[in-house]
Write a protein that holds these residues in place. Structure first.
Motif, short mmCIF file in Angstrom:
data_model
loop_
_atom_site.label_atom_id
_atom_site.label_comp_id
_atom_site.label_asym_id
_atom_site.label_seq_id
_atom_site.Cartn_x
_atom_site.Cartn_y
_atom_site.Cartn_z
N LEU A 6 0.83 -1.19 0.00
CA LEU A 6 0.00 0.00 0.00
C LEU A 6 0.87 1.25 0.00
CD1 LEU A 6 -2.83 1.14 0.04
CD2 LEU A 6 -2.82 0.99 2.51
N ASP A 7 1.90 1.27 0.85
CA ASP A 7 2.83 2.40 0.87
C ASP A 7 3.47 2.59 -0.50
OD1 ASP A 7 2.29 2.93 3.51
OD2 ASP A 7 4.09 1.94 4.27
N THR A 8 3.86 1.50 -1.11
CA THR A 8 4.50 1.56 -2.41
C THR A 8 3.55 2.13 -3.46
OG1 THR A 8 5.91 -0.30 -1.84
CG2 THR A 8 5.71 0.22 -4.17
N ILE A 9 2.30 1.70 -3.43
CA ILE A 9 1.31 2.20 -4.39
C ILE A 9 1.07 3.69 -4.16
CG2 ILE A 9 -1.11 2.07 -5.10
CD1 ILE A 9 -0.89 -0.98 -4.48
N GLU A 10 0.91 4.09 -2.90
CA GLU A 10 0.70 5.50 -2.60
C GLU A 10 1.92 6.33 -3.03
OE1 GLU A 10 -0.32 5.65 1.53
OE2 GLU A 10 -2.32 4.86 1.16
N GLU A 11 3.11 5.80 -2.80
CA GLU A 11 4.32 6.50 -3.22
C GLU A 11 4.40 6.57 -4.75
OE1 GLU A 11 7.42 4.28 -1.31
OE2 GLU A 11 6.94 5.11 0.67
N ALA A 12 4.00 5.50 -5.42
CA ALA A 12 4.00 5.49 -6.89
C ALA A 12 3.03 6.52 -7.43
CB ALA A 12 3.66 4.09 -7.41
N ILE A 13 1.87 6.66 -6.81
CA ILE A 13 0.89 7.65 -7.24
C ILE A 13 1.43 9.06 -7.01
CG2 ILE A 13 -1.39 8.62 -6.70
CD1 ILE A 13 -2.34 5.66 -6.39
N GLU A 14 2.05 9.29 -5.87
CA GLU A 14 2.64 10.61 -5.59
C GLU A 14 3.73 10.94 -6.61
OE1 GLU A 14 1.88 13.08 -3.43
OE2 GLU A 14 0.10 11.89 -2.95
N GLU A 15 4.57 9.97 -6.93
CA GLU A 15 5.63 10.19 -7.91
C GLU A 15 5.03 10.43 -9.30
OE1 GLU A 15 9.28 10.68 -9.82
OE2 GLU A 15 8.72 10.88 -7.71
N ALA A 16 3.97 9.69 -9.63
CA ALA A 16 3.30 9.90 -10.92
C ALA A 16 2.75 11.32 -11.01
CB ALA A 16 2.18 8.88 -11.12
N MET A 17 2.19 11.81 -9.92
CA MET A 17 1.67 13.18 -9.90
C MET A 17 2.79 14.19 -10.07
SD MET A 17 -1.20 12.74 -6.91
CE MET A 17 -1.55 14.48 -6.77
N ALA A 18 3.91 13.97 -9.39
CA ALA A 18 5.05 14.89 -9.52
C ALA A 18 5.57 14.90 -10.96
CB ALA A 18 6.16 14.49 -8.55
N ARG A 19 5.68 13.73 -11.55
CA ARG A 19 6.13 13.66 -12.95
C ARG A 19 5.12 14.31 -13.88
NH1 ARG A 19 8.91 7.82 -14.20
NH2 ARG A 19 10.32 7.78 -12.41
N GLU A 99 -2.54 0.25 -11.87
CA GLU A 99 -1.98 0.90 -13.06
C GLU A 99 -2.87 2.06 -13.50
OE1 GLU A 99 -1.33 -2.14 -15.97
OE2 GLU A 99 0.29 -3.05 -14.80
N ASP A 100 -4.18 1.86 -13.49
CA ASP A 100 -5.11 2.93 -13.87
C ASP A 100 -4.98 4.12 -12.92
OD1 ASP A 100 -6.05 1.44 -15.99
OD2 ASP A 100 -7.92 0.86 -14.99
N ALA A 101 -4.84 3.86 -11.62
CA ALA A 101 -4.72 4.94 -10.65
C ALA A 101 -3.44 5.74 -10.88
CB ALA A 101 -4.74 4.38 -9.22
N ILE A 102 -2.36 5.05 -11.20
CA ILE A 102 -1.09 5.73 -11.47
C ILE A 102 -1.19 6.56 -12.74
CG2 ILE A 102 1.32 5.32 -12.15
CD1 ILE A 102 1.28 2.95 -10.14
N MET A 103 -1.75 5.99 -13.79
CA MET A 103 -1.89 6.73 -15.05
C MET A 103 -2.83 7.92 -14.89
SD MET A 103 -1.77 3.73 -17.96
CE MET A 103 -3.14 2.80 -17.28
N ASP A 104 -3.95 7.74 -14.19
CA ASP A 104 -4.88 8.84 -13.95
C ASP A 104 -4.22 9.96 -13.15
OD1 ASP A 104 -6.90 7.53 -15.32
OD2 ASP A 104 -7.98 6.90 -13.52
#
Length: 128
Positions: A6-19, A99-104
């Motif tokens: 869960l932490d990894t997914i949340e971190e991945a989403i935060e990084e996706a937003m920053a990018r 994957e959809d959450a990260i791309m969104d």
């Protein structure tokens, strides 16, 4: 899902937003140059204020994650943010949702930053 996943997914989403924010701001910088006439800035400002669909004639919003505009592709983004992901393996529903959450997150942040930078640039040139 475990707490670490869960932490990894949340971190991945935060990084996706920053990018996405970086990509949006960078892409907006390509919309104007030193030769853009003042009347173009005025037209764009009016169209943005009125929500005029003709704005699309002046500003082309990039297709995020398409690899267009020297930007990231879906496989690059997901490959970086989801270690161990394999495009050749069949994904389960949880993987698809992640994957959809990260791309969104990436695309929404990119859109928001793109239009904020367009507005900032237009306002800057009109106030000069």
């Amino acid at each position: 899902m475990t707490r670490n996943e869960l932490d990894t997914i949340e971190e991945a989403i935060e990084e996706a937003m920053a990018r996405g924010r970086r990509a949006g701001k960078n892409a907006a910088s390509w919309c104007f140059d030193g030769n853009t006439p003042e009347h173009t800035y005025r037209t764009i400002a009016r169209q943005m204020e009125e929500g005029d669909p003709a704005l699309d004639d002046h500003i082309q919003t990039p297709e995020w994650l398409s690899g267009q505009w020297a930007g990231e592709s879906i496989s690059e983004l997901l490959g970086d943010l989801l270690p161990g992901r394999n495009d050749n393996e069949q994904q389960d529903d949880d993987d698809d949702v992640t994957e959809d959450a990260i791309m969104d997150a990436y695309c929404n942040a990119a859109d928001e930053a793109f239009w904020a930078e367009i507005e900032r640039t237009v306002n800057f040139h009109l106030s000069a």
